[in-house]
Design a protein around this motif. Structure first.
Motif, PDB file in Angstrom:
ATOM      1  N   ASP A 184       0.826  -1.206   0.000  1.00  0.00           N
ATOM      2  CA  ASP A 184       0.000   0.000   0.000  1.00  0.00           C
ATOM      3  C   ASP A 184       0.864   1.261   0.000  1.00  0.00           C
ATOM      4  O   ASP A 184       0.496   2.273  -0.611  1.00  0.00           O
ATOM      5  CB  ASP A 184      -0.933   0.014   1.208  1.00  0.00           C
ATOM      6  N   SER A 185       2.004   1.195   0.687  1.00  0.00           N
ATOM      7  CA  SER A 185       2.911   2.345   0.705  1.00  0.00           C
ATOM      8  C   SER A 185       3.485   2.592  -0.684  1.00  0.00           C
ATOM      9  O   SER A 185       3.583   3.731  -1.139  1.00  0.00           O
ATOM     10  CB  SER A 185       4.045   2.095   1.706  1.00  0.00           C
ATOM     11  N   VAL A 186       3.860   1.515  -1.351  1.00  0.00           N
ATOM     12  CA  VAL A 186       4.386   1.636  -2.717  1.00  0.00           C
ATOM     13  C   VAL A 186       3.316   2.205  -3.641  1.00  0.00           C
ATOM     14  O   VAL A 186       3.578   3.124  -4.431  1.00  0.00           O
ATOM     15  CB  VAL A 186       4.868   0.267  -3.238  1.00  0.00           C
ATOM     16  N   TYR A 192       0.852   8.958  -6.498  1.00  0.00           N
ATOM     17  CA  TYR A 192       1.217  10.382  -6.477  1.00  0.00           C
ATOM     18  C   TYR A 192       1.973  10.746  -7.756  1.00  0.00           C
ATOM     19  O   TYR A 192       1.688  11.774  -8.385  1.00  0.00           O
ATOM     20  CB  TYR A 192       2.074  10.699  -5.247  1.00  0.00           C
ATOM     21  N   LEU A 193       2.936   9.925  -8.128  1.00  0.00           N
ATOM     22  CA  LEU A 193       3.723  10.216  -9.330  1.00  0.00           C
ATOM     23  C   LEU A 193       2.843  10.251 -10.575  1.00  0.00           C
ATOM     24  O   LEU A 193       3.016  11.123 -11.438  1.00  0.00           O
ATOM     25  CB  LEU A 193       4.819   9.161  -9.497  1.00  0.00           C
ATOM     26  N   ALA A 194       1.917   9.324 -10.670  1.00  0.00           N
ATOM     27  CA  ALA A 194       1.038   9.281 -11.838  1.00  0.00           C
ATOM     28  C   ALA A 194       0.055  10.453 -11.837  1.00  0.00           C
ATOM     29  O   ALA A 194      -0.159  11.103 -12.867  1.00  0.00           O
ATOM     30  CB  ALA A 194       0.282   7.955 -11.873  1.00  0.00           C
ATOM     31  N   ASP A 195      -0.529  10.729 -10.674  1.00  0.00           N
ATOM     32  CA  ASP A 195      -1.526  11.801 -10.579  1.00  0.00           C
ATOM     33  C   ASP A 195      -0.927  13.168 -10.876  1.00  0.00           C
ATOM     34  O   ASP A 195      -1.630  14.083 -11.328  1.00  0.00           O
ATOM     35  CB  ASP A 195      -2.167  11.814  -9.194  1.00  0.00           C
ATOM     36  N   HIS A 196       0.384  13.327 -10.615  1.00  0.00           N
ATOM     37  CA  HIS A 196       1.047  14.615 -10.846  1.00  0.00           C
ATOM     38  C   HIS A 196       1.873  14.603 -12.130  1.00  0.00           C
ATOM     39  O   HIS A 196       2.737  15.461 -12.339  1.00  0.00           O
ATOM     40  CB  HIS A 196       1.913  14.976  -9.634  1.00  0.00           C
TER      41      HIS A 196
END
Length: 207
Positions: A184-186, A192-196
């Motif tokens: 879940d942490s990964v 976050y990387l994809a959403d931004h």
């Protein structure tokens, strides 16, 4: 302020943007910070493996590993910790220029040192990941027996025991490994990387 004289910065004929275009993703520093035993290295390495599996260029700069080579002449005084982070910040900046997603796993206890690294990069090139695992949980893990040694006075200036840790005020990502599993942490970091728009991740159907 550099002590060197008669030096000139030489610009590459290949830009950072061109390297990013070649790699099909942006480059950025994911700066994992937290207490010893919080899970920084574990998460950083798992994220790197997940990115690698998606053919995304990344590399982990680990606190212990860097002290075997580049920072082998540094101890753990406040001054040495500051220099440790300064050097890593400069290395991370080079990796970003190379078009690589760079994951750093360092306690980096001082807020000012982390902020200096952020200021040395472009506005969207530093993502602070606060691994906010409680001290008591970190002590229970204590794989290296460092907390036990610090409690016995065998290690001086140990972060969280007799040296301070200044938690981030506004981290981009906060993770508590005592409350969620590694997977879940990964996923939290990758999302976050994809959403931004740093990376474009393939879905299960595309693999």
């Amino acid at each position: 302020m550099t002590k060197s004289e008669n030096i000139t910065w030489h610009h590459s004929q290949v830009s950072k943007e061109q390297r990013q275009e070649l790699n099909h993703h942006k480059s950025v520093v994911l700066w994992f910070t937290g207490l010893s035993g919080s899970g920084k290295s574990t998460i950083a390495n798992a994220v790197e493996k997940a990115l690698f599996d998606q053919q995304i260029g990344s590399y982990v700069l680990d606190g212990d590993n860097m002290r075997f080579g580049l920072n082998s002449n540094l101890g753990f005084s406040a001054e040495d910790r500051e220099e440790n982070i300064r050097r890593i910040g400069e290395v991370a900046k080079l990796f970003v220029d190379a078009g690589v997603i760079t994951l750093t796993a360092f306690i980096s206890p001082y807020r000012a040192d982390r902020d200096k690294v952020r200021e040395n990069l472009e506005a969207d090139e530093f993502i602070e990941v606060f691994v906010d695992t409680p001290l008591e949980v970190c002590e229970q893990r204590d794989v290296k027996q460092l907390y036990a040694k610090a409690r016995r006075g065998e290690i001086k200036g140990f972060t969280g025991i007799d040296a301070p840790y200044e938690a981030p005020l506004n981290p981009e990502i906060t993770i508590d490994t005592s409350k969620q599993p590694l997977a879940d942490s990964v996923k939290q970091v990758l999302t976050y990387l994809a959403d931004h728009n740093y990376v474009s991740l393939a879905t299960a159907d595309e693999n």
